[in-house]
Every structure is written in structure tokens, then in C-alpha cells.
Design a protein around this motif. Structure first.
Motif, PDB file in Angstrom:
ATOM      1  N   THR A  76     -11.308  -3.391  -2.625  1.00 22.47           N
ATOM      2  CA  THR A  76     -10.019  -4.082  -2.716  1.00 22.47           C
ATOM      3  C   THR A  76      -9.046  -3.443  -1.728  1.00 22.47           C
ATOM      4  O   THR A  76      -8.971  -2.209  -1.652  1.00 22.47           O
ATOM      5  N   PRO A  77      -8.295  -4.230  -0.960  1.00 22.99           N
ATOM      6  CA  PRO A  77      -7.368  -3.652   0.024  1.00 22.99           C
ATOM      7  C   PRO A  77      -6.418  -2.633  -0.596  1.00 22.99           C
ATOM      8  O   PRO A  77      -5.936  -2.815  -1.715  1.00 22.99           O
ATOM      9  N   THR A  78      -6.177  -1.552   0.110  1.00 18.23           N
ATOM     10  CA  THR A  78      -5.283  -0.500  -0.350  1.00 18.23           C
ATOM     11  C   THR A  78      -4.185  -0.266   0.692  1.00 18.23           C
ATOM     12  O   THR A  78      -4.034  -1.060   1.622  1.00 18.23           O
ATOM     13  N   MET A  79      -3.421   0.787   0.545  1.00 19.43           N
ATOM     14  CA  MET A  79      -2.262   1.092   1.396  1.00 19.43           C
ATOM     15  C   MET A  79      -1.161   0.049   1.245  1.00 19.43           C
ATOM     16  O   MET A  79      -0.350  -0.161   2.156  1.00 19.43           O
ATOM     17  N   GLY A  80      -1.122  -0.611   0.084  1.00 20.80           N
ATOM     18  CA  GLY A  80      -0.095  -1.622  -0.145  1.00 20.80           C
ATOM     19  C   GLY A  80       1.314  -1.065  -0.177  1.00 20.80           C
ATOM     20  O   GLY A  80       2.289  -1.817  -0.096  1.00 20.80           O
ATOM     21  N   GLY A  81       1.423   0.276  -0.279  1.00 25.49           N
ATOM     22  CA  GLY A  81       2.754   0.884  -0.216  1.00 25.49           C
ATOM     23  C   GLY A  81       3.482   0.538   1.066  1.00 25.49           C
ATOM     24  O   GLY A  81       4.723   0.483   1.091  1.00 25.49           O
ATOM     25  N   VAL A 130       2.921  10.666   4.598  1.00 21.87           N
ATOM     26  CA  VAL A 130       1.935  11.641   4.110  1.00 21.87           C
ATOM     27  C   VAL A 130       0.835  10.916   3.339  1.00 21.87           C
ATOM     28  O   VAL A 130      -0.360  11.175   3.534  1.00 21.87           O
ATOM     29  N   GLY A 131       1.235   9.989   2.473  1.00 21.89           N
ATOM     30  CA  GLY A 131       0.255   9.216   1.712  1.00 21.89           C
ATOM     31  C   GLY A 131      -0.598   8.327   2.590  1.00 21.89           C
ATOM     32  O   GLY A 131      -1.801   8.162   2.343  1.00 21.89           O
ATOM     33  N   PHE A 132       0.022   7.767   3.644  1.00 18.91           N
ATOM     34  CA  PHE A 132      -0.735   6.903   4.558  1.00 18.91           C
ATOM     35  C   PHE A 132      -1.828   7.688   5.272  1.00 18.91           C
ATOM     36  O   PHE A 132      -2.956   7.200   5.436  1.00 18.91           O
ATOM     37  N   ILE A 133      -1.503   8.898   5.703  1.00 17.73           N
ATOM     38  CA  ILE A 133      -2.514   9.728   6.370  1.00 17.73           C
ATOM     39  C   ILE A 133      -3.674   9.990   5.418  1.00 17.73           C
ATOM     40  O   ILE A 133      -4.854   9.911   5.801  1.00 17.73           O
ATOM     41  N   ASP A 134      -3.346  10.272   4.166  1.00 13.86           N
ATOM     42  CA  ASP A 134      -4.379  10.502   3.158  1.00 13.86           C
ATOM     43  C   ASP A 134      -5.240   9.258   2.964  1.00 13.86           C
ATOM     44  O   ASP A 134      -6.474   9.327   2.966  1.00 13.86           O
ATOM     45  N   THR A 175      -0.076   5.963  -0.162  1.00 19.28           N
ATOM     46  CA  THR A 175       1.062   5.534   0.646  1.00 19.28           C
ATOM     47  C   THR A 175       2.207   5.096  -0.251  1.00 19.28           C
ATOM     48  O   THR A 175       3.371   5.481  -0.047  1.00 19.28           O
ATOM     49  N   GLY A 176       1.885   4.305  -1.251  1.00 15.30           N
ATOM     50  CA  GLY A 176       2.915   3.780  -2.135  1.00 15.30           C
ATOM     51  C   GLY A 176       3.322   4.737  -3.229  1.00 15.30           C
ATOM     52  O   GLY A 176       4.518   4.883  -3.523  1.00 15.30           O
TER      53      GLY A 176
END
Length: 364
Positions: free
Chosen positions: A49-54, A93-97, A267-268
Motif C-alpha cells: 500500500t502506498p506510504t509517505m502520505g505525510g 527526517v521521516g521521509f529519509i527513513d 514522514t507524516g
């Protein structure tokens, strides 16, 4: 008031109508969710399921806030920009993770210490900037005092300028790390962290607007209320940025609720936790965040207790699995049931926090 409503409406519209486009984009980029093999078996169907929706609600927040303040309000303020700085900074920071997870095709991205280092850097810069930008009355977005519903007499500057600033920065880093990691561990079921964050951040709309009406810097303040007025810088703008965040996350929740079409990812969750911490610091309600974010405290606390007990007991567990929402999953509760009941618990904590805030004003 018009800027407040406009920020929420625009950010809500952005995420509600544009999220499907982002879902298709993230799917094409291969940004899919990875599921822990040792997690609940029911979660394995969520793999891919697509992530990084933040990214979506961060952009929605920026769109709603800047559109409202530039077109209808008096323009962005230092306090509002600092909240967005914390939100975007921890979101990066969350996006890099998240990106490393999708690239490595595994559920582990940044190492624990690397993530803490990123959170510390963002929070430390926020802390130092928050002591700058005094308004005409000399009020800065944050103070070196510890605050509950207002600033308490506990001032870090009693340790001297250098040690006082260091202690203050460490305090802000602690608050930011606790809030961001609290939201992060709560983000384990469809819509759980989104809904809980809407409730918690929504409380700062009420707090900010009330502080604005009772501000010491307001020309409309009743002189008889001067002794219990608030010294917060830019309280209305804090309410506006909180409204923009809430609107953006409400629109995102439409697509994130069970069964989720997209996940916010680290990210979110880190971004929302950072925004929550920044709102508490700039509204001088730092310790009140323990009540307003009570659900996040329980979630993070369950992980800490589980790990500590596992070590001291030689491998025994208190919960079937932590965070605590997974414990109830393994006990057979339906995912939607857990989410709604946890929202109720989160809402009760928020009501208690806002009630305590108002009760303090009545008793002043």
C-alpha cells in the motif's frame, strides 16, 4: 476568523481531492509499505500500500496556511512559521527513513541513533530560533521557562546564560522527541494516528483562539482581566496553523481510514508529532501536552514498559505485543473497533486538557 476558516477549508480541499493523484504517483514510484514479519498476520495484506502520505498533508498544510494568511490575514508570523519549520523538518527526517525502507525493500530505514540525531538537530534549531523574533512588547515565540498552562516560575536561566540555554534546548529536544515518537508508535492501524492527531492538534485551535481573545497585547482586552491575560506571542496565528494542519489531516483521513488506500509513514507521524510539540511550546502549554496527548503517552509508554519488563524478567512480556493497540489485535478485537475506541480515549484526554486550560483561567 476568516483566515482561520479559510486555512482549514483550503488545506482540507487540497488533501481530500488531490490525495488520489498522489496515491497513483507513489504507486508508480514504488513507494509501498513494508510489513514486519513478526507483526500481526492480518497486516500482511497491507504490504505494498502506498506510504509517505505525510507529504500530502504537509503540502496541504503549507498551502492552506500561506494562502489564508497572505490573502486574508495579516501575513505569516514568527510563531506560525516556527511550527511549520518543526513540522517540515521532522517530516524530512521521516521521509529519509521511509525512502530508505522502500529502497532497501525492508521495514527498517534509518538506524535508531540516526533518527534521534535528525530529530535532535531539528528540535535544537527550533529551540534557538524560538527565543528570537521579539514583537513590539518584547515577547518571543518561546521562553526559557517551563510551562504548564502558563509559564511557571521554573526558569532555566537560573543556571546562567550558557548552561541555561543548553538546559532549555535539551528540554525542547526532549519534548519534541517524545511527541514525535509517540505519534510514530501510534501509527500502526488504519486511521489511528490520523484521527488521534486531529483531536490533539485541534485542541490548539481552541487554546490559541482563547489566548488571542484574552491576550495581554490585545486592544480589546477588558482591563479587569489584565491580571489573568496571556503573554503568548501570535496566539491567533497558532490557531490558524493548527486549523490548517487539522484540515489537511481530515482530508487525508478520508483515504487513510480502514481499509487504507495510503499510509502517512514516518514522514507524516514525525511531522505531526513535531507540530504538536511546537504548538505546545509556542502556546506555553508544554506540560499540558501530557494530558492533551494522553493517548500517545499510553502508546509510547506501553513500548517502554514492555521492553523494560522483558529485560528484567528474562524474556517475559506484559502485553501480547506492543504498542498496546497490537495487544488488542492479538486478543481478537477488530481493527476498526480498536481505532474508534482509541479515538474515544484520545478525545477524552483532549477534553480533559482543554477543560483544565479553561478551568485555570476561571480560577485565576
Amino acid at each position: 476568523m476568516r483566515a482561520l476558516l479559510t486555512a482549514g477549508a483550503l488545506s482540507l480541499s487540497f488533501t481530500l481531492f488531490l490525495t488520489p493523484l498522489f496515491i497513483r504517483l507513489f504507486t508508480r514510484l514504488g513507494w509501498g509499505q513494508f510489513i514486519r514479519d513478526d507483526g500481526p498476520q492480518t497486516h500482511h495484506v497491507k504490504r505494498g500500500t502506498p506510504t509517505m502520505g505525510g507529504i500530502i498533508f504537509i503540502l496541504g498544510t503549507l498551502f492552506g496556511y500561506f494562502s489564508a494568511t497572505l490573502l486574508i490575514g495579516d501575513g505569516p508570523t514568527a510563531s506560525g512559521l516556527l511550527v511549520l519549520f518543526m513540522m517540515v523538518g521532522l517530516g524530512i527526517v521521516g521521509f529519509i527513513d521511509d525512502f530508505l525502507k522502500t529502497r532497501k525493500k525492508q521495514s527498517l530505514g534509518l538506524g535508531g541513533w540516526a533518527k534521534i540525531a535528525g530529530q535532535t538537530l531539528v528540535a535544537a534549531v527550533f529551540a534557538l530560533l524560538a527565543l528570537q523574533f521579539p514583537n513590539e512588547e518584547g515577547a518571543t515565540p518561546a521562553t526559557t521557562k517551563i510551562s504548564f498552562i502558563r509559564d511557571l516560575p521554573l526558569d532555566f536561566m537560573v543556571f546562567g546564560t550558557v548552561f541555561g540555554i543548553v538546559a532549555y534546548v535539551l528540554w525542547i529536544v526532549l519534548i519534541s522527541a517524545a511527541a514525535s515518537n509517540g505519534v510514530n508508535v501510534t501509527d500502526g492501524l488504519d486511521g489511528l494516528a490520523s484521527g488521534a492527531s486531529i483531536l490533539a492538534i485541534g485542541s490548539f485551535i481552541i487554546i490559541g483562539f482563547w489566548q488571542f481573545n484574552q491576550s495581554r497585547f490585545s486592544e480589546n482586552l477588558n482591563p479587569s482581566d489584565l491580571y489573568r491575560s496571556y503573554d503568548v506571542r501570535d496566539p491567533l496565528d497558532l490557531a490558524i496553523v493548527a486549523t490548517a494542519i487539522v484540515g489537511a489531516v481530515v482530508g487525508f483521513l478520508w483515504w487513510n481510514t480502514n481499509p487504507a488506500h495510503i499510509y502517512m509513514g514516518d514522514t507524516g507521524s514525525l511531522a505531526l508529532g513535531g507540530a504538536l510539540a511546537a504548538l505546545a511550546v509556542t502556546s506555553q502549554t508544554e506540560l499540558l501536552l501530557l494530558v492533551i496527548g494522553g493517548l500517545f503517552v499510553i502508546e509510547a509508554g506501553s513500548v517502554i514498559v514492555q521492553r523494560a519488563y522483558f529485560k528484567v524478567s528474562g524474556g517475559k512480556r506484559i502485553f501480547l505485543m506492543s504498542p498496546i493497540h497490537h495487544h488488542f489485535e492479538l486478543k481478537g478485537w477488530a481493527e476498526v473497533t480498536i481505532v474508534v475506541r482509541f479515538w474515544i480515549i484520545g478525545g477524552l484526554f483532549v477534553a480533559a486538557g482543554v477543560g483544565a486550560f479553561y478551568f485555570e483561567w476561571l480560577q485565576s
